[in-house]
Design an enzyme around this catalytic site. Structure first.
Site, PDB file in Angstrom:
ATOM      1  N   LYS A 285       0.833  -1.217   0.000  1.00  0.00           N
ATOM      2  CA  LYS A 285       0.000   0.000   0.000  1.00  0.00           C
ATOM      3  C   LYS A 285       0.862   1.259   0.000  1.00  0.00           C
ATOM      4  CE  LYS A 285      -3.902  -2.273   2.273  1.00  0.00           C
ATOM      5  NZ  LYS A 285      -3.278  -3.567   2.678  1.00  0.00           N
TER       6      LYS A 285
HETATM    7  N1  5IU Z   1      -6.767  -6.166   3.012  1.00  0.00           N
HETATM    8  C1  5IU Z   1      -8.037  -6.126   3.529  1.00  0.00           C
HETATM    9  N2  5IU Z   1      -8.905  -5.145   3.126  1.00  0.00           N
HETATM   10  C2  5IU Z   1      -8.575  -4.167   2.262  1.00  0.00           C
HETATM   11  C3  5IU Z   1      -7.239  -4.226   1.733  1.00  0.00           C
HETATM   12  C4  5IU Z   1      -6.374  -5.214   2.120  1.00  0.00           C
HETATM   13  O1  5IU Z   1      -8.423  -6.989   4.318  1.00  0.00           O
HETATM   14  O2  5IU Z   1      -9.381  -3.321   1.922  1.00  0.00           O
HETATM   15  I1  5IU Z   1      -6.664  -2.832   0.422  1.00  0.00           I
HETATM   16  C5  5IU Z   1      -5.785  -7.185   3.381  1.00  0.00           C
HETATM   17  C6  5IU Z   1      -5.461  -7.302   4.843  1.00  0.00           C
HETATM   18  C7  5IU Z   1      -5.127  -8.741   4.996  1.00  0.00           C
HETATM   19  C8  5IU Z   1      -6.014  -9.449   3.980  1.00  0.00           C
HETATM   20  O3  5IU Z   1      -3.769  -8.962   4.594  1.00  0.00           O
HETATM   21  O4  5IU Z   1      -6.272  -8.482   2.974  1.00  0.00           O
HETATM   22  C9  5IU Z   1      -7.313  -9.977   4.528  1.00  0.00           C
HETATM   23  O5  5IU Z   1      -7.105 -10.954   5.507  1.00  0.00           O
HETATM   24  P1  5IU Z   1      -8.304 -11.753   6.222  1.00  0.00           P
HETATM   25  O6  5IU Z   1      -8.943 -12.632   5.153  1.00  0.00           O
HETATM   26  O7  5IU Z   1      -7.601 -12.521   7.295  1.00  0.00           O
HETATM   27  O8  5IU Z   1      -9.264 -10.742   6.770  1.00  0.00           O
END
Ligand code: 5IU
Length: 251
Positions: free
Chosen positions: A85
């Protein structure tokens, strides 16, 4: 604008995913290289990309990272996706790509915000070029977390401003809400990808403002691939879970 740099094209990424026959991106939010290497070996045949937060790894060491994660992923046809990001001005994003974790040397896809201006894309690609590699940027158009400030107008500006940039392969959309994905898809068209986090078969697993939607609904709404972390890595049976998510996202 291609900016005169070579980049990983949407077509190349989509065909790599098709070859693997899965639309699951594993969010390997783990703390050591061994844990990430283990989960990759365990579920590698059911995922198309390995998404990392390399700055969260306690024992990061570039040589071990290349040997134990990057090389095995390449052998499995799994693309490396660093969810960094980036958000700073172009030059700083470039030096962050080339910093301690040497992201430019191994990542195929990285995430970036569009907030600072379009030069961030140029800066990131400049880093790949210096390493003799090519990659692509997924730009955040929506987020899955509650209370985020990426509203509809911002999302539209992001998409419109990245439309003509070859170095952008697509957008991160909010996987927890199918209507957000379908709106994003009509804005984006088919030329670029939509990758969606906020996916879990058990919405009750959400922590700290995360929100979850169903993988099948996300794909039906127009997502190219779902990003799944907890649903796989916190499962008692990660292999079975990865297989299940892959099945849920297959046509
Ligand atoms: N992630 C999010 N939401 C977003 C973005 C990135 O969850 O809007 I941009 C990332 C954070 C984590 C993964 O690394 O995606 C989601 O993990 P979980 O499935 O454990 O929630």
């Amino acid at each position: 604008m291609s900016g005169g740099y070579a980049c990983l094209s949407v077509g190349e990424i989509r065909s790599s995913m098709e070859e693997k026959g899965t639309r699951v991106i594993l969010a390997a939010d783990l703390f050591t290289i061994s844990e990430i290497s283990y989960i990759l070996n365990e579920v590698g045949s059911h995922i198309c990309m390995l998404k990392t937060h390399v700055d969260g790894i306690h024992d990061f060491d570039l040589n071990r990272w290349m040997d134990e994660v990057v090389e095995p992923a390449r052998k499995m046809g799994v693309l490396l996706f660093e969810d960094r990001k980036f958000a700073d001005i172009g030059y700083i994003s470039k030096i962050q790509m080339l910093g301690h974790h040497r992201i430019a040397e191994w990542a195929d896809v990285v995430t970036a915000h569009r907030i600072s201006g379009p030069d961030i894309i140029e800066g990131i690609h400049d880093a790949w070029r210096e390493c003799g590699r090519k990659g692509s940027v997924a730009v955040l158009a929506q987020m899955s977390s509650s209370g985020n400030l990426l509203d509809e107008e911002y999302c539209r500006k992001v998409v419109n401003s990245c439309r003509g940039i070859d170095g952008v392969c697509g957008f991160i959309g909010n996987g927890s809400e199918p209507s957000n994905i379908s709106e994003l898809r009509s804005l984006v068209g088919s030329a670029k990808m939509i990758l969606t986090p906020g996916i879990n078969l058990n919405s009750g697993e959400a922590r700290m403002g995360q929100r979850y939607g169903h993988p099948k609904e996300a794909i039906a709404a127009g997502s190219d691939a779902v990003i799944v972390g907890s649903g796989i890595i916190r499962s008692a049976d990660p292999l079975g879970a990865a297989r299940k998510y892959a099945e849920e996202t297959s046509a």
